[in-house]
Design a protein around this motif. Sequence first.
Motif, short mmCIF file in Angstrom:
data_model
loop_
_atom_site.label_atom_id
_atom_site.label_comp_id
_atom_site.label_asym_id
_atom_site.label_seq_id
_atom_site.Cartn_x
_atom_site.Cartn_y
_atom_site.Cartn_z
N LYS A 1 0.87 -1.25 -0.02
CA LYS A 1 0.13 -0.16 0.09
C LYS A 1 0.92 1.24 0.03
O LYS A 1 1.37 1.53 0.95
N HIS A 2 0.98 2.01 -1.18
CA HIS A 2 1.84 2.89 -1.17
C HIS A 2 1.25 4.35 -1.82
O HIS A 2 0.32 4.00 -2.65
N ASP A 3 1.66 5.57 -1.55
CA ASP A 3 0.79 6.54 -2.02
C ASP A 3 1.28 6.87 -3.69
O ASP A 3 0.43 7.28 -4.33
N GLN A 4 2.47 6.31 -4.16
CA GLN A 4 2.98 6.56 -5.31
C GLN A 4 1.98 5.81 -6.21
O GLN A 4 2.11 5.55 -7.57
N ASP A 5 1.33 4.50 -5.94
CA ASP A 5 0.49 3.64 -6.51
C ASP A 5 -0.41 4.38 -7.34
O ASP A 5 -0.82 4.14 -8.25
N LYS B 1 1.28 5.82 -10.35
CA LYS B 1 1.53 4.30 -11.30
C LYS B 1 0.45 3.77 -11.99
O LYS B 1 0.69 3.38 -13.31
N VAL B 2 -0.66 3.98 -11.49
CA VAL B 2 -1.90 3.23 -12.18
C VAL B 2 -2.18 4.04 -13.69
O VAL B 2 -2.79 3.53 -14.82
N GLU B 3 -1.86 5.33 -13.71
CA GLU B 3 -1.85 6.00 -15.02
C GLU B 3 -0.86 5.42 -16.35
O GLU B 3 -1.55 5.61 -17.17
N ASP B 4 -0.13 4.77 -15.80
CA ASP B 4 0.90 4.32 -16.86
C ASP B 4 0.93 2.78 -16.97
O ASP B 4 1.33 2.15 -17.95
N MET B 5 -0.11 2.15 -16.18
CA MET B 5 -0.30 0.69 -16.41
C MET B 5 -0.73 0.26 -17.77
O MET B 5 -1.79 1.07 -18.07
N VAL B 6 -0.27 -0.96 -18.06
CA VAL B 6 -0.86 -1.46 -19.29
C VAL B 6 -1.41 -2.65 -18.99
O VAL B 6 -0.80 -3.72 -18.39
N PRO B 7 -2.77 -3.02 -18.96
CA PRO B 7 -3.33 -4.24 -18.57
C PRO B 7 -2.81 -5.63 -19.43
O PRO B 7 -2.63 -5.37 -20.44
N VAL B 8 -2.78 -6.83 -18.56
CA VAL B 8 -2.45 -7.85 -19.38
C VAL B 8 -3.54 -8.58 -19.49
O VAL B 8 -4.00 -9.38 -18.69
N GLY C 1 -2.46 -5.14 -13.86
CA GLY C 1 -2.40 -4.00 -14.36
C GLY C 1 -3.98 -3.31 -14.81
O GLY C 1 -3.97 -2.12 -15.15
N GLU C 2 -4.96 -3.64 -13.94
CA GLU C 2 -6.20 -3.27 -14.34
C GLU C 2 -6.73 -2.82 -12.77
O GLU C 2 -6.63 -3.74 -11.61
N THR C 3 -7.38 -1.66 -12.50
CA THR C 3 -7.73 -1.42 -11.24
C THR C 3 -8.98 -1.93 -11.11
O THR C 3 -9.86 -2.27 -11.84
N PRO D 1 -14.98 0.89 1.13
CA PRO D 1 -14.31 0.39 -0.22
C PRO D 1 -13.07 0.26 -0.25
O PRO D 1 -12.31 0.36 0.65
N VAL D 2 -12.55 -0.61 -1.35
CA VAL D 2 -11.42 -1.12 -1.25
C VAL D 2 -10.99 -1.06 -2.77
O VAL D 2 -11.32 -1.58 -3.66
N PHE D 3 -9.87 0.05 -3.11
CA PHE D 3 -9.50 0.03 -4.32
C PHE D 3 -8.21 -0.38 -4.68
O PHE D 3 -7.26 -0.22 -3.92
N PHE D 4 -8.07 -1.62 -5.62
CA PHE D 4 -6.72 -2.11 -5.65
C PHE D 4 -6.45 -2.64 -6.98
O PHE D 4 -7.12 -2.19 -8.03
N TYR D 5 -5.34 -3.07 -7.23
CA TYR D 5 -4.78 -3.88 -8.53
C TYR D 5 -3.63 -4.60 -8.46
O TYR D 5 -2.96 -4.55 -7.33
N ILE D 6 -3.54 -5.38 -9.24
CA ILE D 6 -2.32 -6.53 -9.36
C ILE D 6 -1.44 -5.91 -10.15
O ILE D 6 -1.86 -5.65 -11.31
#
Length: 233
Positions: free
Chosen positions: A92-96, A99-106, A139-141, A195-200
């Motif tokens: 759990k990091h604030d920089q996440d 990071k999600v803005e540049d992620m590419v879903p697999v 890579g998907e929220t 709520p829980v907002f997460f991604y792998i």
Amino acid sequence: VVATRETVLRWMTGVARGATRTPSCPSINRARHRLGCRCYQTGDTRIPQQQNADTAIYIASTTVFVLGFAYASVPLYRAFCQATGYGGTVNKHDQDRLKVEDMVPVEDRQIKIKFNADTSATMQWGFKPQQKEVTVVPGETALAFFTATNPTDKPIVGISTYNVVPYEVGIYFNKIQCFCFEEQRLNPNEQVDMPVFFYIDPEFAEDPNMVKIKEVTLSYTFFQARNASKLEA
């Protein structure tokens, strides 16, 4: 050796005759190992009762120190687990958020996320996930919700812990927003959605050790943080 034995024997004979003179304790101590004698003279500061008291104080002091150190270690251990994913604790990091803005879903790697909710034996809340499972890709929220209810007539403050199974997935399971490790107060008969907002992390798909993993379980457990009676005001 003979002289020491005779010294003790003379003292014992004197006691039997009613003599008032008592030999010094060091004289007897030199012979006690040979004759099986123990010195309990009042002037001797090393009587067993005092030794037992000193030992008890030492043990009590050590116990208090260890308990205090263990209590202080809790936040440090929690921070370590969050940073490393140790024991299935997710990152759990604030920089996440950036990071999600540049992620590419697999897209070709689907993972089923199951949700589990528990409460401790003393916690009176009702607590459950609103959805049993969701399917995501690295890579998907995703956004999930849990519902907590206080059915009592008193306010209750709760705090939750969490982990993921399998444990090795913890280093890739990232939460952007959640209610874990933060006190949550529910008033009498109040119900809230959490709520829980997460991604792998996309790197999950590149790890050969994760190839066989198709399902992941995210679990939360709520504990009562403090006595509810103290919150009434």
